[in-house]
Every structure is written in structure tokens, then in C-alpha cells.
Design a protein around this motif. Structure first.
Motif, PDB file in Angstrom:
ATOM      1  N   LEU A  87      37.543  38.510  42.156  1.00  0.00           N
ATOM      2  CA  LEU A  87      36.970  37.640  43.191  1.00  0.00           C
ATOM      3  C   LEU A  87      37.306  36.182  42.902  1.00  0.00           C
ATOM      4  CD1 LEU A  87      35.008  37.370  45.688  1.00  0.00           C
ATOM      5  CD2 LEU A  87      33.202  36.928  44.009  1.00  0.00           C
ATOM      6  N   MET A  88      37.867  35.501  43.908  1.00  0.00           N
ATOM      7  CA  MET A  88      38.170  34.080  43.760  1.00  0.00           C
ATOM      8  C   MET A  88      37.300  33.289  44.730  1.00  0.00           C
ATOM      9  SD  MET A  88      42.229  34.703  43.686  1.00  0.00           S
ATOM     10  CE  MET A  88      42.141  36.401  44.181  1.00  0.00           C
ATOM     11  N   ILE A  89      36.855  32.118  44.266  1.00  0.00           N
ATOM     12  CA  ILE A  89      35.943  31.321  45.085  1.00  0.00           C
ATOM     13  C   ILE A  89      36.535  29.950  45.333  1.00  0.00           C
ATOM     14  CG2 ILE A  89      33.670  30.175  45.041  1.00  0.00           C
ATOM     15  CD1 ILE A  89      32.728  32.746  43.515  1.00  0.00           C
ATOM     16  N   CYS A  90      36.407  29.471  46.552  1.00  0.00           N
ATOM     17  CA  CYS A  90      36.907  28.136  46.895  1.00  0.00           C
ATOM     18  C   CYS A  90      35.817  27.357  47.622  1.00  0.00           C
ATOM     19  CB  CYS A  90      38.099  28.211  47.849  1.00  0.00           C
ATOM     20  SG  CYS A  90      39.379  29.367  47.366  1.00  0.00           S
ATOM     21  N   THR A  91      35.708  26.067  47.316  1.00  0.00           N
ATOM     22  CA  THR A  91      34.865  25.198  48.135  1.00  0.00           C
ATOM     23  C   THR A  91      35.686  23.980  48.523  1.00  0.00           C
ATOM     24  OG1 THR A  91      33.981  24.239  46.096  1.00  0.00           O
ATOM     25  CG2 THR A  91      32.625  25.885  47.197  1.00  0.00           C
ATOM     26  N   ASP A  92      35.427  23.496  49.739  1.00  0.00           N
ATOM     27  CA  ASP A  92      36.199  22.346  50.232  1.00  0.00           C
ATOM     28  C   ASP A  92      35.977  21.132  49.327  1.00  0.00           C
ATOM     29  OD1 ASP A  92      36.508  24.162  52.221  1.00  0.00           O
ATOM     30  OD2 ASP A  92      35.779  22.905  53.850  1.00  0.00           O
ATOM     31  N   ASP A  93      34.731  20.988  48.858  1.00  0.00           N
ATOM     32  CA  ASP A  93      34.410  19.770  48.092  1.00  0.00           C
ATOM     33  C   ASP A  93      34.491  19.982  46.576  1.00  0.00           C
ATOM     34  OD1 ASP A  93      32.253  21.366  47.600  1.00  0.00           O
ATOM     35  OD2 ASP A  93      30.746  20.005  48.456  1.00  0.00           O
ATOM     36  N   GLY A  94      34.870  21.177  46.167  1.00  0.00           N
ATOM     37  CA  GLY A  94      35.044  21.425  44.740  1.00  0.00           C
ATOM     38  C   GLY A  94      33.766  21.587  43.954  1.00  0.00           C
ATOM     39  N   THR A  95      32.610  21.760  44.652  1.00  0.00           N
ATOM     40  CA  THR A  95      31.355  21.919  43.920  1.00  0.00           C
ATOM     41  C   THR A  95      31.267  23.278  43.224  1.00  0.00           C
ATOM     42  OG1 THR A  95      30.428  22.439  46.082  1.00  0.00           O
ATOM     43  CG2 THR A  95      29.845  20.303  45.132  1.00  0.00           C
ATOM     44  N   TYR A  96      32.178  24.187  43.553  1.00  0.00           N
ATOM     45  CA  TYR A  96      32.152  25.509  42.937  1.00  0.00           C
ATOM     46  C   TYR A  96      33.531  26.135  43.078  1.00  0.00           C
ATOM     47  CZ  TYR A  96      30.104  30.058  41.622  1.00  0.00           C
ATOM     48  OH  TYR A  96      29.780  31.223  41.000  1.00  0.00           O
ATOM     49  N   GLY A  97      34.000  26.762  42.038  1.00  0.00           N
ATOM     50  CA  GLY A  97      35.297  27.434  42.099  1.00  0.00           C
ATOM     51  C   GLY A  97      36.434  26.453  42.341  1.00  0.00           C
ATOM     52  N   HIS A  98      37.465  26.965  42.968  1.00  0.00           N
ATOM     53  CA  HIS A  98      38.648  26.155  43.253  1.00  0.00           C
ATOM     54  C   HIS A  98      38.319  25.106  44.309  1.00  0.00           C
ATOM     55  CE1 HIS A  98      42.768  25.183  44.456  1.00  0.00           C
ATOM     56  NE2 HIS A  98      42.417  25.461  45.695  1.00  0.00           N
ATOM     57  N   LYS A  99      38.777  23.875  44.111  1.00  0.00           N
ATOM     58  CA  LYS A  99      38.571  22.846  45.136  1.00  0.00           C
ATOM     59  C   LYS A  99      39.720  22.950  46.142  1.00  0.00           C
ATOM     60  CE  LYS A  99      38.051  17.742  45.560  1.00  0.00           C
ATOM     61  NZ  LYS A  99      38.391  17.538  46.864  1.00  0.00           N
ATOM     62  N   GLY A 100      39.381  23.350  47.330  1.00  0.00           N
ATOM     63  CA  GLY A 100      40.416  23.492  48.354  1.00  0.00           C
ATOM     64  C   GLY A 100      40.111  24.661  49.258  1.00  0.00           C
TER      65      GLY A 100
ATOM     66  N   LYS B  78      29.115  24.520  47.504  1.00  0.00           N
ATOM     67  CA  LYS B  78      28.473  25.600  46.768  1.00  0.00           C
ATOM     68  C   LYS B  78      27.222  26.154  47.458  1.00  0.00           C
ATOM     69  CE  LYS B  78      26.593  26.959  42.384  1.00  0.00           C
ATOM     70  NZ  LYS B  78      26.061  26.658  41.109  1.00  0.00           N
ATOM     71  N   GLU B  79      26.378  25.248  47.986  1.00  0.00           N
ATOM     72  CA  GLU B  79      25.115  25.703  48.576  1.00  0.00           C
ATOM     73  C   GLU B  79      25.341  26.557  49.815  1.00  0.00           C
ATOM     74  OE1 GLU B  79      25.495  21.923  48.681  1.00  0.00           O
ATOM     75  OE2 GLU B  79      25.619  22.540  46.565  1.00  0.00           O
ATOM     76  N   LEU B  80      26.512  26.400  50.424  1.00  0.00           N
ATOM     77  CA  LEU B  80      26.748  27.111  51.689  1.00  0.00           C
ATOM     78  C   LEU B  80      27.461  28.445  51.492  1.00  0.00           C
ATOM     79  CD1 LEU B  80      27.749  24.055  53.919  1.00  0.00           C
ATOM     80  CD2 LEU B  80      25.522  25.161  53.708  1.00  0.00           C
ATOM     81  N   LEU B  81      27.796  28.744  50.241  1.00  0.00           N
ATOM     82  CA  LEU B  81      28.517  29.991  49.982  1.00  0.00           C
ATOM     83  C   LEU B  81      27.540  31.168  49.974  1.00  0.00           C
ATOM     84  CD1 LEU B  81      31.425  30.980  49.146  1.00  0.00           C
ATOM     85  CD2 LEU B  81      30.480  31.132  46.841  1.00  0.00           C
ATOM     86  N   ILE B  82      27.926  32.241  50.669  1.00  0.00           N
ATOM     87  CA  ILE B  82      27.019  33.396  50.715  1.00  0.00           C
ATOM     88  C   ILE B  82      27.670  34.639  50.111  1.00  0.00           C
ATOM     89  CG2 ILE B  82      25.751  32.610  52.757  1.00  0.00           C
ATOM     90  CD1 ILE B  82      27.410  34.692  54.382  1.00  0.00           C
ATOM     91  N   MET B  83      26.836  35.558  49.710  1.00  0.00           N
ATOM     92  CA  MET B  83      27.212  36.920  49.340  1.00  0.00           C
ATOM     93  C   MET B  83      28.170  37.024  48.160  1.00  0.00           C
ATOM     94  SD  MET B  83      27.560  38.704  53.081  1.00  0.00           S
ATOM     95  CE  MET B  83      27.229  40.373  52.556  1.00  0.00           C
TER      96      MET B  83
ATOM     97  N   VAL C 231      38.996  36.628  48.220  1.00  0.00           N
ATOM     98  CA  VAL C 231      38.878  35.178  48.187  1.00  0.00           C
ATOM     99  C   VAL C 231      37.790  34.807  49.181  1.00  0.00           C
ATOM    100  CG1 VAL C 231      40.073  32.977  48.452  1.00  0.00           C
ATOM    101  CG2 VAL C 231      41.385  35.036  47.853  1.00  0.00           C
ATOM    102  N   ILE C 232      36.749  34.120  48.710  1.00  0.00           N
ATOM    103  CA  ILE C 232      35.731  33.678  49.659  1.00  0.00           C
ATOM    104  C   ILE C 232      35.543  32.181  49.520  1.00  0.00           C
ATOM    105  CG2 ILE C 232      34.528  35.892  49.807  1.00  0.00           C
ATOM    106  CD1 ILE C 232      32.441  34.830  47.856  1.00  0.00           C
TER     107      ILE C 232
ATOM    108  N   GLU D  59      48.637  31.773  46.455  1.00  0.00           N
ATOM    109  CA  GLU D  59      48.847  31.977  45.026  1.00  0.00           C
ATOM    110  C   GLU D  59      48.877  33.468  44.672  1.00  0.00           C
ATOM    111  OE1 GLU D  59      46.208  29.252  42.713  1.00  0.00           O
ATOM    112  OE2 GLU D  59      45.886  31.043  41.466  1.00  0.00           O
ATOM    113  N   THR D  60      47.921  34.208  45.241  1.00  0.00           N
ATOM    114  CA  THR D  60      47.829  35.636  44.920  1.00  0.00           C
ATOM    115  C   THR D  60      49.014  36.409  45.498  1.00  0.00           C
ATOM    116  OG1 THR D  60      45.443  35.349  45.053  1.00  0.00           O
ATOM    117  CG2 THR D  60      46.239  37.603  44.868  1.00  0.00           C
ATOM    118  N   LEU D  61      49.374  36.071  46.723  1.00  0.00           N
ATOM    119  CA  LEU D  61      50.519  36.763  47.344  1.00  0.00           C
ATOM    120  C   LEU D  61      51.802  36.469  46.559  1.00  0.00           C
ATOM    121  CD1 LEU D  61      49.880  36.231  51.182  1.00  0.00           C
ATOM    122  CD2 LEU D  61      49.511  38.306  49.839  1.00  0.00           C
ATOM    123  N   GLU D  62      51.888  35.263  46.027  1.00  0.00           N
ATOM    124  CA  GLU D  62      53.064  34.867  45.245  1.00  0.00           C
ATOM    125  C   GLU D  62      53.143  35.694  43.961  1.00  0.00           C
ATOM    126  OE1 GLU D  62      56.473  33.158  44.804  1.00  0.00           O
ATOM    127  OE2 GLU D  62      55.225  32.446  46.471  1.00  0.00           O
TER     128      GLU D  62
END
Ligand SMILES: Cc1cc2nc3c(=O)[nH]c(=O)nc-3n(C[C@H](O)[C@H](O)[C@H](O)COP(=O)(O)OP(=O)(O)OC[C@H]3O[C@@H](n4cnc5c(N)ncnc54)[C@H](O)[C@@H]3O)c2cc1C
Ligand SMILES: Cc1cc2nc3c(=O)[nH]c(=O)nc-3n(C[C@H](O)[C@H](O)[C@H](O)COP(=O)(O)OP(=O)(O)OC[C@H]3O[C@@H](n4cnc5c(N)ncnc54)[C@H](O)[C@@H]3O)c2cc1C
Ligand code: SF4
Ligand code: FES
Lengths: 284, 471
Positions: free
Chosen positions: A153-166, A137-142, A131-132, A174-177
Motif C-alpha cells: 500500500l502506497m499513500i500520497c497527500t497533496d500537502d505531504g502531511t502523510y506518505g509521499h508528497k504529491g 493526512k486528516e482527509l485520508l480514509i480507509m 495507491v491511495i 513509479e510502480t508501472l515503471e
């Protein structure tokens, strides 16, 4: 002298990636280890994790966020320029073993630190969930490099511009569950993120590694600047860590000590920016 | 002062005072405190030595420098001869003249000291070394023919520098590995500029390079390379890695911002030049009220550094009394002159701080001296109910160093004692691991420059024998 042979600006220039010629270090480095760098004679000793190495070409890769004077100074170094000092590999290597299913969580530049560990875990034959996350989105690396070493691979952004918002903690939970047989979590990023991740993994009783980034000077256990409290005991992150059992770490103390030099750091950065601003020819 | 001399005996010369920077001036700068003897002062002081047939001073010197011998040469104005005499036994006279505890070594035993002040052996040693550095001819001593043997020296403190200097002259190839970005060990990162100018340390290291030693900095043996790997490339390995593991007080509040180990405080100031922040990038907390805990040279250096960083009050808080303080007398005297305030028979109980982590004070207990302990020093015992608070914003913990385990833990075959120090034969410096020698603080625990240098000399002789004769 340690020459920069490749340089990239990531996340709109807020994060820089350098490949540096350091054959001795590249030959020895293991996942989880870091180097200390100094740009010039007046420079601070700055610890950065090796995000990758190429032992054959004798190169190490550092990826750092520009947040103050020293990292801003590093940013001015171009391909062909050199660091005055690069010391390493430092710190204890990650203990990599086959656990079965593991989850690797990275935030911000923590993803750079997480990357070699994730690859190591994958190479050991683990099933790797990753999970990264970043603010947007612009600040996500690698993303690609993490994808290459993860089964999922799961992706999250605080503002929801990419992947899961949160936050990354949402996907972690979610994954551990879903996968109650996950045996290890590795969570690396800003202190609040690591603390939040540990609170989640505690609920599921999953052993959790975090990588701590206290202020350092020598990096050899000589000064005690990097002391952190783990399981009620004083540890030196540069030699006993930087990885520790996240459920034992006193994050409050770490957070507090990271603020030791806020006023001085501002003075230093402001002076640097002012000097950069005036287009002089003095060459310094 | 003119003294009436009645007897036709030779006029008694008083001990020549070392010219010094005035306390009120020097407490604000990092320049060296003693200014050094002029040739005239040195020759006059040298005249005070009566050239004992059976000198008491020599056995007081851990490396047995021919003290009357070098003093005689100074008296005769042969300063180059004097430095050569010193070099016979001591590779680092410019350093030792400044930092040795002469009052318990040579000067403490000098026969003149029985009735008068002893001959200023330390000041004369410093003079001879400085004279050579500043005015001497730049001739290198003769080197033996190359032997083709290679020696790795790990650590560039006084022990390692001595081994390197000895073995390079004997024709061996010498490679020094140093973990920090500059060579010199404690002489570079620990002892402050005002007591040991870094130009002197640099001169010593440059001299070794001129002789042909390779100095590789940024090489953390145990991490960048192991001792076993060095043994594949070198015929012998000397370990002089010092005692670099700071001890803390283990009282509540040691995490507050402004609490330092003396190693960190001094490394920031000396090695990283934080006293010149923001010209240099490394910051340091410039406290107004600074307390240093401990009573050794390291504590004096920290307390005096605090003054120079702008402290209004710099306290030394020490569990015992003045008589028990292990620091050199001169350092205590200099500290007092500069305005360091001593609080004896006082022990810290806990640090106090603000919500956001800044140090505001230390709670202490008063002590009284009880029965003598194993070391013969009277043991301090707390007086119950005597708690009081000293307001401080910086604390420097200076209660000693232990053996740093980074190298020893990564080197199978070394035998350590219960404190983690390397076990080595005091007569040869040999460790229990074949082809590996050790000396200095990593063997003895935190000690002195001259003991480390002496251990280096012993080990270099043994290494040379091994490389030459195979034992
Ligand atoms: C083992 C380790 C590995 C690290 N790996 C990475 C990495 O891979 N990528 C990355 O972007 N960052 C990493 N960091 C953090 C990085 O070292 C700091 O961001 C950097 O030192 C900031 O320096 P500055 O002068 O630019 O900023 P400053 O303005 O000086 O400081 C900004 C903040 O960074 C921290 N900091 C300052 N000086 C130091 C120091 N000497 N050592 C450690 N932290 C300091 C403080 O919390 C400070 O408030 C790592 C830190 C450690 C200890
Ligand atoms: C502040 C201070 C003041 C002092 N004042 C006095 C004084 O006035 N008089 C006096 O006689 N003594 C004094 N001492 C003590 C004296 O400095 C030491 O006893 C002496 O320096 C020990 O020498 P050494 O060669 O054993 O080790 P050190 O001087 O400690 O040098 C060891 C070197 O090895 C390096 N090293 C460590 N680990 C590794 C590794 N794994 N790989 C490569 N390199 C490594 C270290 O970085 C260091 O540079 C003082 C000490 C301090 C700290
Ligand atoms: S004991 Fe004193 S007077 Fe005698 S030789 Fe030594 S320094 Fe000179
Ligand atoms: S950085 Fe100095 S002990 Fe860790």
C-alpha cells in the motif's frame, strides 16, 4: 425503512460512513455495485457505492463525502434513524479475474468505491499494489481496510502531511515503471484524477478500469440521465457501468454534465444550511 | 343557444362540454385540466346514447366494455351500477376515461358521430369512476377462498395492476415487485398530474393493498432478485415491466446541459416533483425556450410540462405534419390552447451549445412529405439547404421508447424478438419460459394503457387456469 446501525465520521466530519440494515441487498451485492438512497419523501435519489457488505448480518456499508444538500441531509441521520428508500444492488458487477499483478488507485471517497474491488482482486489471487491519496493526512480514509486487502500500500497527500508528497499518479507511474508485468489498473476518484491516471496507464499500455459517477435518477436504464460517451458510443452508466475502460471514456463530456445543476444545487444547499442554522423546534 | 325545434321529435341534445380550467390559467399550474361532469351533465350526456342493438362502439374498445350498458345506468342515475359494469372488463376506468384515445376507439365508431359529435364515452367513464371514488361506498368485492397459490407480478403499470387485481379476487396470493420507489408505472412517473392526478393512481394501488396484494417497491427484478429465483418462491410470474429505454436522436450535441429524454424530464417533474423545487430536492432545468421533439402523447406531455415550469416558448418540433401526429386529439388541442407552438415538417440536425456545455439552440432542416412508407404514413424527406436555427435552452427528446433489457437479459429461457420485446402468445400471455407470462409494453412495444390492461386481463385468465387446472 432502512435503519442505520452504525455511523462514523471520517476525515474531520467531511466523510461519513454508515452501516445500513438491508438484508436483501447485502445478500446479492457484488464488488462494483451501488445503491440509490432517499432520505425522505421530498428527497433526491442519490447513488452511492457499497464500500462493503456483511451478508450474514444483512448490512451494507456506504461511505460518502458531504458536498451538497442531500449528503448534508444524510449526515444528520444518526444510529437508529432510517433511510426511506434503498434500492439495489444496481450497476454491473466488476469483472474480477486473475491477471497476475494489478494496481488499484483511489482518491478521496473513490477509495470507498475501490475497496471492495481491491478485495475481490486480492481474493482471486492477484498480487495487489494499491495507491491511495487525499489532500492531506486528516482527509485520508480507509487506510487500514485498504492495507488489509493489498500486498503493498502506497499513500500520497497533496500537502505531504502523510506518505509521499504529491499526486497518486506519481506512485502509479513509479510502480508501472518498476513492474512492467502489471496487467490491470483500477483507478477511482475525482474526474481529474481518473483522467490523469488514464494518461499514465496509456503510456504503459495497461488496461484500465475507472468508475464513473454521472448524475442519475432511476438507476435502471429508464431515463438516460447518466449517459456517458465511451469509445464514441453512448452508454448508460447505471446499467452498462459504472465501470468502463478508462482509455475509451470521454472525460470532458462527463465533467461538463456533472455541472448541470450547479445553480440549483447552491440554492438547495444554502436553504438547507439556513434552516439548520436557526434552531427551531418545528421538527422538519 | 336556443334551437327552434319544428318536428315533434325528441329534442336533440348537443354533446355536453367538459368543464375545464381556462388555458391561460392552467398553463401555469399542475392541476387537472378537465374539471369533470356534474351528475346532471353526465345524465344528460348519457341520454344521447341511443342504445344501439348492434353497438359499433363496443368492438372499438380493446377490452370490449359494455358501453351502452354502463351509459344506460348513468342515465338512470345508478352510478354504482355503472362503475360495476365498467369493472367487469376494465380494472382502471378512472385512468382510461382520462387517457384512452377514444377518438380512434369507441367514440370514433359511435353511430351518433356520423352526423353529430359522438357520445362522450370517455368523459362518462371518467365520471362514473370519479363518482365512485369520491362518493361510493367503500365496499370491497367478494374474494374467492384462498387457493394457496402464489403469483409474482413484476412491474406495477396498468398491465401488472390488472393482473394483480384479477388474481387476488380469485383467491391467489399476489406479490407485486416494482423497481421505482412508488407503484403505478408510467401512470406515476410519466403521465403528468394535470392529465392524471397521482391521487387516482394511489387510490388504485391502495385498493389492491386493501384487497390483500403486497406491493414491494424498490425491487429491481434482475438485480435484487432474478426471475428464476422468483420461480422458486412463486407458482407463476407475470412480467409487465413496460418499455422503459429512452431513444435519443443520435445527433451531435446530445450531451449538452438542458438536453433531456422525455423519460428523464417527466420523471424529474412527476415522480420526483421537481416542479416544486427547492421544496422538493430534485432539480430540473427551467428553460425559457423549450423544444420537444416528437408528436405523440409523451411529446405533448413534455411540451405542456415545460409551459408549467415557466417557459416563454414551448415548441413541438415534428418531422411530419399535423395529420400524422399520433397523440390523442384532445392533447394536441389542449396543447394548442395553452400556447404550445408547433413546427411541422422540421427535423433536428445538431444541438448547439456554449463552451461550458449549456444548450443554446438546435439546427434544423425543413422537410417535405414524399411517398407513403410501410406504415402507410407519407415519408418526410429533407429539403437540402433549408437549415435554420431555433434558439432554445432546453430540449426534450420524445421520439419513443425501446424495450429495457435489464430484466430480459438476466432471464434465461425468455425468447425476445429483434427489438428486444418478449415473445408471448397474444391469446394467453404465455412466454416461452414455463410458468412465466408477460404483457403490456414489454411485449407490444410502447402502446397504450388500455392495451396493457387488456393484456393483463388475458394473462390473468390464463394464469388462473394454470393455477386451477394445471394448464
Ligand atoms: C454510481 C455512483 C456511485 C457513487 N458512489 C459514491 C460514493 O461511494 N461516495 C461518495 O461520496 N459519492 C459517490 N457518488 C457521488 C454522489 O452520488 C454525489 O456526491 C451526490 O449525489 C451529491 O449529492 P448532494 O445533494 O449532496 O450534492 P449536490 O450539491 O446536489 O451535488 C454536488 C455534485 O454531485 C453530483 N450529483 C448531484 N446529484 C447527483 C445524483 N443524483 N447522482 C449522481 N451525482 C450527483 C453533481 O456533480 C453535483 O455537482 C457516486 C455517484 C455515482 C453515480
Ligand atoms: C408520458 C407518457 C404519456 C402517455 N400517454 C398515454 C395516453 O394518453 N394514453 C394511453 O393510452 N397511453 C399513454 N401512454 C402509454 C402508456 O402509459 C403505456 O403504454 C402503459 O403504461 C404501458 O403499461 P405497462 O403496464 O406495460 O408498463 P409501464 O406503465 O411502463 O409500467 C412498467 C413498470 O415496471 C417497472 N419495472 C421495469 N423494470 C422492472 C424490473 N426489472 N423490476 C421491477 N419493476 C420493473 C417500471 O418501473 C414500471 O413502473 C403514455 C406513456 C408515456 C410515457
Ligand atoms: S355506438 Fe354510440 S350511440 Fe351506439 S351504443 Fe355505442 S355509444 Fe351508444
Ligand atoms: S440513471 Fe436513469 S438511465 Fe441511468
Amino acid at each position: 425503512m432502512f435503519e442505520i446501525v452504525e455511523r462514523q465520521e471520517l476525515a474531520q466530519g467531511t466523510i461519513i460512513s454508515n452501516w445500513i440494515k438491508a438484508p436483501k441487498i447485502a445478500a446479492k451485492a457484488k464488488p462494483g455495485q451501488f445503491v440509490i438512497l432517499r432520505a425522505n419523501e421530498k428527497g433526491e435519489r442519490i447513488p452511492l457505492t457499497m464500500a462493503d457488505t456483511d451478508p450474514e448480518k444483512g448490512l451494507i456499508n456506504i461511505i460518502y463525502m458531504v458536498i451538497g444538500k442531500s449528503t448534508a441531509l444524510f449526515k444528520t441521520l444518526q444510529v437508529g434513524d432510517s433511510f426511506l428508500d434503498v434500492i439495489g444492488p444496481l450497476g454491473a458487477a466488476t469483472h474480477l479475474e486473475k491477471v497476475g499483478k494489478v494496481i488499484c488507485v483511489g482518491g478521496g471517497t473513490g477509495i470507498a468505491v475501490l475497496h471492495p474491488i481491491t478485495r475481490g482482486l486480492k481474493d482471486m489471487g492477484n498480487h495487489v499494489f494499491s495507491v491511495i491519496g487525499a489532500r492531506s493526512k486528516e482527509l485520508l480514509i480507509m487506510e487500514d481496510r485498504m492495507k488489509a486487502v493489498s500486498d503493498e500500500l502506497m499513500i500520497c497527500t497533496d500537502d505531504g502531511t502523510y506518505g509521499h508528497k504529491g499526486f497518486v499518479t506519481d506512485k502509479l507511474k513509479e510502480t508501472l515503471e518498476k513492474h512492467k508485468d502489471i496487467g490491470l489498473a483500477v483507478c477511482i476518484g475525482p474526474v481529474p484524477m481518473m483522467r490523469a491516471c488514464c494518461n499514465v496507464t496509456k503510456e504503459y499500455n495497461v488496461h484500465t478500469l475507472v468508475s464513473l459517477n454521472p448524475i442519475m435518477v432511476d438507476g435502471t436504464g429508464m431515463c438516460g440521465c447518466c449517459r456517458v460517451r465511451v469509445g464514441g458510443q453512448m452508454k448508460f452508466a447505471c446499467v452498462d457501468g459504472p465501470e468502463f475502460d478508462g482509455h475509451q471514456v470521454d472525460f470532458d463530456e462527463l465533467n461538463l454534465r456533472l455541472r448541470s445543476y450547479l445553480p440549483e444545487e447552491k440554492v438547495s444547499y444554502d436553504q438547507f444550511k439556513a434552516a439548520q442554522g436557526h434552531q427551531c423546534t418545528c421538527g422538519s | 343557444m336556443t334551437e327552434e325545434v319544428k318536428a315533434p321529435k325528441k329534442e336533440k341534445i348537443p354533446r355536453q362540454k367538459m368543464p375545464e380550467q381556462k388555458p391561460e390559467v392552467r398553463r401555469h399550474n399542475f392541476d387537472e385540466v378537465p374539471l369533470g361532469y356534474t351528475p346532471e351533465l353526465a345524465m344528460k350526456e348519457a341520454e344521447r346514447c341511443i342504445q344501439c342493438k348492434d353497438p359499433r362502439c363496443i368492438p372499438g374498445c380493446p377490452v370490449e366494455v359494455d358501453i351502452p350498458g354502463f351509459i344506460k345506468l348513468i342515465k338512470e342515475g345508478d352510478f354504482e351500477g355503472a362503475i360495476r359494469k365498467l369493472w367487469e372488463k376494465n380494472a382502471l376506468p378512472a385512468v382510461c376515461g382520462r387517457v384512452c384515445p377514444q377518438e380512434v376507439q369507441c367514440e370514433g365508431l359511435c353511430v351518433i358521430g356520423k352526423k353529430d359529435q359522438p357520445v362522450a364515452v370517455g368523459n362518462l367513464e371518467k365520471f362514473a369512476a370519479d363518482y365512485q371514488r369520491l362518493h361510493g361506498r367503500d365496499v370491497l368485492p367478494p374474494k374467492a377462498a384462498p387457493t394457496g397459490k402464489k403469483v409474482a407480478v413484476v412491474g406495477s403499470g396498468p398491465a401488472g395492476l390488472t393482473v394483480a387485481g384479477d388474481l387476488i379476487l380469485k383467491g391467489h396470493d399476489v406479490h407485486i415487485f416494482e423497481a421505482l420507489h412508488g407503484p403505478g408505472g408510467v401512470l406515476l412517473y410519466g403521465i403528468p398530474e394535470f392529465r392524471l392526478p397521482k391521487a387516482i393512481v394511489a387510490a388504485e394501488c391502495n385498493y389492491l393493498e386493501k384487497l390483500g396484494c403486497t406491493i414491494e417497491v424498490n425491487a429491481v427484478i434482475g438485480r435484487s432478485e432474478t426471475v428464476d429465483e422468483l420461480l422458486e418462491r412463486f407458482d407463476a410470474v407475470f412480467l409487465g415491466v413496460g418499455a422503459g429505454l429512452p431513444m435519443f436522436l443520435s445527433i451531435p450535441g446530445e450531451h449538452y446541459i438542458g438536453v433531456y429524454s422525455s423519460n428523464e424530464y417527466l420523471t424529474r417533474s412527476n415522480l420526483m416533483k421537481a416542479y416544486d423545487f427547492p421544496n422538493y430536492d430534485t432539480p430540473i432545468v427551467r428553460g425559457k425556450n423549450v423544444a420537444t421533439f416528437g408528436g405523440g402523447n409523451v411529446a405533448m406531455d413534455s411540451a405542456r410540462t415545460a409551459l408549467r415550469l415557466g417557459a416563454d416558448h414551448s415548441y413541438i418540433i415534428y418531422r411530419r405534419s399535423l395529420e400524422e401526429m399520433p397523440a390523442r386529439k384532445e392533447e394536441i388541442h389542449h396543447a394548442e390552447e395553452e400556447g404550445v407552438e408547433f413546427m411541422f415538417l422540421t427535423a433536428p440536425v445538431r444541438f448547439l451549445g456554449t463552451e461550458d456545455g449549456f444548450l443554446t439552440g438546435v439546427e434544423c432542416l425543413r422537410m417535405e412529405l414524399g411517398e407513403p412508407d410501410a406504415s402507410g404514413r407519407r415519408r418526410p424527406v429533407t429539403i437540402p439547404g433549408s437549415e435554420f436555427v431555433v434558439e432554445i435552452d432546453t430540449a426534450v427528446i420524445s421520439i419513443g421508447s425501446n424495450a429495457n433489457p435489464l430484466l430480459t437479459k438476466s432471464t434465461p429461457g425468455l425468447v425476445l424478438n429483434k427489438w428486444g420485446n418478449i415473445v408471448a402468445d397474444p391469446k394467453t400471455g404465455k412466454t416461452m419460459k414455463p410458468r412465466v407470462w408477460a404483457g403490456g409494453d414489454i411485449v407490444t412495444g410502447a402502446a397504450t394503457v388500455i392495451l396493457a390492461a387488456g393484456a393483463g386481463r388475458i394473462a390473468s385468465n390464463s394464469i388462473h387456469d394454470f393455477l386451477t387446472y394445471g394448464w
